[in-house]
Design a protein around this motif. Sequence first.
Motif, PDB file in Angstrom:
ATOM      1  N   UNK B  13       0.855  -1.199   0.000  1.00 55.85           N
ATOM      2  CA  UNK B  13       0.000   0.000   0.000  1.00 55.85           C
ATOM      3  C   UNK B  13       0.880   1.235   0.000  1.00 55.85           C
ATOM      4  N   UNK B  14       0.253   2.366  -0.273  1.00 55.74           N
ATOM      5  CA  UNK B  14       0.956   3.637  -0.238  1.00 55.74           C
ATOM      6  C   UNK B  14       0.977   4.179   1.186  1.00 55.74           C
ATOM      7  N   UNK B  15       2.023   4.910   1.468  1.00 53.11           N
ATOM      8  CA  UNK B  15       2.148   5.560   2.769  1.00 53.11           C
ATOM      9  C   UNK B  15       0.889   6.379   3.057  1.00 53.11           C
ATOM     10  N   UNK B  16       0.467   6.341   4.333  1.00 55.53           N
ATOM     11  CA  UNK B  16      -0.699   7.061   4.847  1.00 55.53           C
ATOM     12  C   UNK B  16      -2.023   6.336   4.584  1.00 55.53           C
ATOM     13  N   UNK B  17      -1.987   5.301   3.780  1.00 57.32           N
ATOM     14  CA  UNK B  17      -3.214   4.532   3.559  1.00 57.32           C
ATOM     15  C   UNK B  17      -3.487   3.608   4.746  1.00 57.32           C
ATOM     16  N   UNK B  18      -4.688   3.088   4.769  1.00 53.45           N
ATOM     17  CA  UNK B  18      -5.071   2.093   5.772  1.00 53.45           C
ATOM     18  C   UNK B  18      -5.030   0.718   5.131  1.00 53.45           C
ATOM     19  N   UNK B  19      -4.521  -0.247   5.865  1.00 59.56           N
ATOM     20  CA  UNK B  19      -4.406  -1.609   5.334  1.00 59.56           C
ATOM     21  C   UNK B  19      -4.904  -2.597   6.391  1.00 59.56           C
ATOM     22  N   UNK B  20      -5.546  -3.642   5.917  1.00 60.39           N
ATOM     23  CA  UNK B  20      -6.054  -4.676   6.812  1.00 60.39           C
ATOM     24  C   UNK B  20      -5.469  -6.026   6.439  1.00 60.39           C
ATOM     25  N   UNK B  21      -4.882  -6.682   7.420  1.00 60.40           N
ATOM     26  CA  UNK B  21      -4.309  -8.016   7.233  1.00 60.40           C
ATOM     27  C   UNK B  21      -5.260  -9.049   7.831  1.00 60.40           C
ATOM     28  N   UNK B  22      -5.487 -10.117   7.098  1.00 59.49           N
ATOM     29  CA  UNK B  22      -6.459 -11.112   7.527  1.00 59.49           C
ATOM     30  C   UNK B  22      -5.815 -12.279   8.264  1.00 59.49           C
ATOM     31  N   UNK B  64      -2.644   0.802  15.419  1.00 59.50           N
ATOM     32  CA  UNK B  64      -2.945  -0.605  15.177  1.00 59.50           C
ATOM     33  C   UNK B  64      -4.215  -1.005  15.940  1.00 59.50           C
ATOM     34  N   UNK B  65      -5.102  -1.673  15.275  1.00 61.31           N
ATOM     35  CA  UNK B  65      -6.313  -2.172  15.924  1.00 61.31           C
ATOM     36  C   UNK B  65      -6.683  -3.512  15.309  1.00 61.31           C
ATOM     37  N   UNK B  66      -7.462  -4.263  16.054  1.00 58.94           N
ATOM     38  CA  UNK B  66      -7.885  -5.565  15.549  1.00 58.94           C
ATOM     39  C   UNK B  66      -9.402  -5.599  15.432  1.00 58.94           C
ATOM     40  N   UNK B  67      -9.859  -6.490  14.565  1.00 56.09           N
ATOM     41  CA  UNK B  67     -11.275  -6.819  14.458  1.00 56.09           C
ATOM     42  C   UNK B  67     -11.392  -8.290  14.839  1.00 56.09           C
ATOM     43  N   UNK B  68     -11.784  -8.535  16.068  1.00 55.06           N
ATOM     44  CA  UNK B  68     -11.863  -9.882  16.603  1.00 55.06           C
ATOM     45  C   UNK B  68     -13.297 -10.374  16.504  1.00 55.06           C
ATOM     46  N   UNK B  69     -13.506 -11.390  15.700  1.00 54.20           N
ATOM     47  CA  UNK B  69     -14.824 -12.001  15.526  1.00 54.20           C
ATOM     48  C   UNK B  69     -14.729 -13.438  16.035  1.00 54.20           C
ATOM     49  N   UNK B  70     -15.094 -13.628  17.307  1.00 59.43           N
ATOM     50  CA  UNK B  70     -14.854 -14.923  17.948  1.00 59.43           C
ATOM     51  C   UNK B  70     -15.658 -16.047  17.296  1.00 59.43           C
ATOM     52  N   UNK B  71     -16.907 -15.791  17.002  1.00 63.68           N
ATOM     53  CA  UNK B  71     -17.744 -16.840  16.409  1.00 63.68           C
ATOM     54  C   UNK B  71     -17.210 -17.248  15.041  1.00 63.68           C
ATOM     55  N   UNK B  72     -16.725 -16.289  14.299  1.00 67.08           N
ATOM     56  CA  UNK B  72     -16.189 -16.566  12.963  1.00 67.08           C
ATOM     57  C   UNK B  72     -14.739 -16.999  13.023  1.00 67.08           C
ATOM     58  N   UNK B  73     -14.121 -16.935  14.194  1.00 71.31           N
ATOM     59  CA  UNK B  73     -12.706 -17.277  14.381  1.00 71.31           C
ATOM     60  C   UNK B  73     -11.837 -16.470  13.418  1.00 71.31           C
ATOM     61  N   UNK B  74     -12.061 -15.184  13.475  1.00 72.39           N
ATOM     62  CA  UNK B  74     -11.342 -14.259  12.614  1.00 72.39           C
ATOM     63  C   UNK B  74     -10.677 -13.187  13.470  1.00 72.39           C
ATOM     64  N   UNK B  75      -9.470 -12.777  13.063  1.00 69.78           N
ATOM     65  CA  UNK B  75      -8.683 -11.832  13.868  1.00 69.78           C
ATOM     66  C   UNK B  75      -7.843 -10.996  12.912  1.00 69.78           C
TER      67      UNK B  75
END
Lengths: 114, 116
Positions: B13-22, B64-75
């Motif tokens: 990604x470009x600097x200053x953008x937001x990126x999400x890692x799965x 840095x922040x996370x999206x924790x979805x326990x039922x879906x087992x996603x982090x």
Amino acid sequence: EAGVTQFPSHSVIEKGQTVTLRCDPISGHDNLYWYRRVMGKEIKFLLHFVKESKQDESGMPNNRFLAERTGGTYSTLKVQPAELEDSGVYFCASSLLWGYNEQFFGPGTRLTVL
Amino acid sequence: AQTVTQSQPEMSVQEAETVTLSCTYDTSESNYYLFWYKQPPSRQMILVIRQEAYKQQNATENRFSVNFQKAAKSFSLKISDSQLGDTAMYFCAFGASFQGAQKLVFGQGTRLTINP
């Protein structure tokens, strides 16, 4: 405070030779872990010491690998005899003993077996 | 046995953008921790952020922040206002606590490049 240190940083050996990797944990950390990352794959657990005792060695691949932690301080991981598939990066980590405690990782030793 | 899967081997990604890692995981444990570790080029792996499974609130550490979805087992890990220094390998890891010790199970890693 010094972090986890590992020696050597790189090692290149011939198949059949012996190599010994060393890890010095953070002072006061009773938990010490060894992990390995092979060929760009995931990092895999090898074993866990609590002080000088092996708590869990379920990840050790075979009896060519021998880990020791005499006196509960530094640890060594010996591979004898080394095989091609042992190539990879060996990480050491340490943590305090009680409660939830972050594992602090060393820089790793890159082992290449030719 | 626990497994951790990171489906994105590389991202850019470009600097200053937001990126999400799965990251997805599989476990039958009810009490566990999830982590994101960062390994910059030629440097030691460091902890970025952790999440206790019993906590519903998503963990945050500055950008840095996370999206924790326990039922879906996603982090997933979100990096806001990305910086050049965020360029690194990112590893998602699972730890089931036992008597204060944890054997971490790692994903395959995502190589993130921040471009100027």
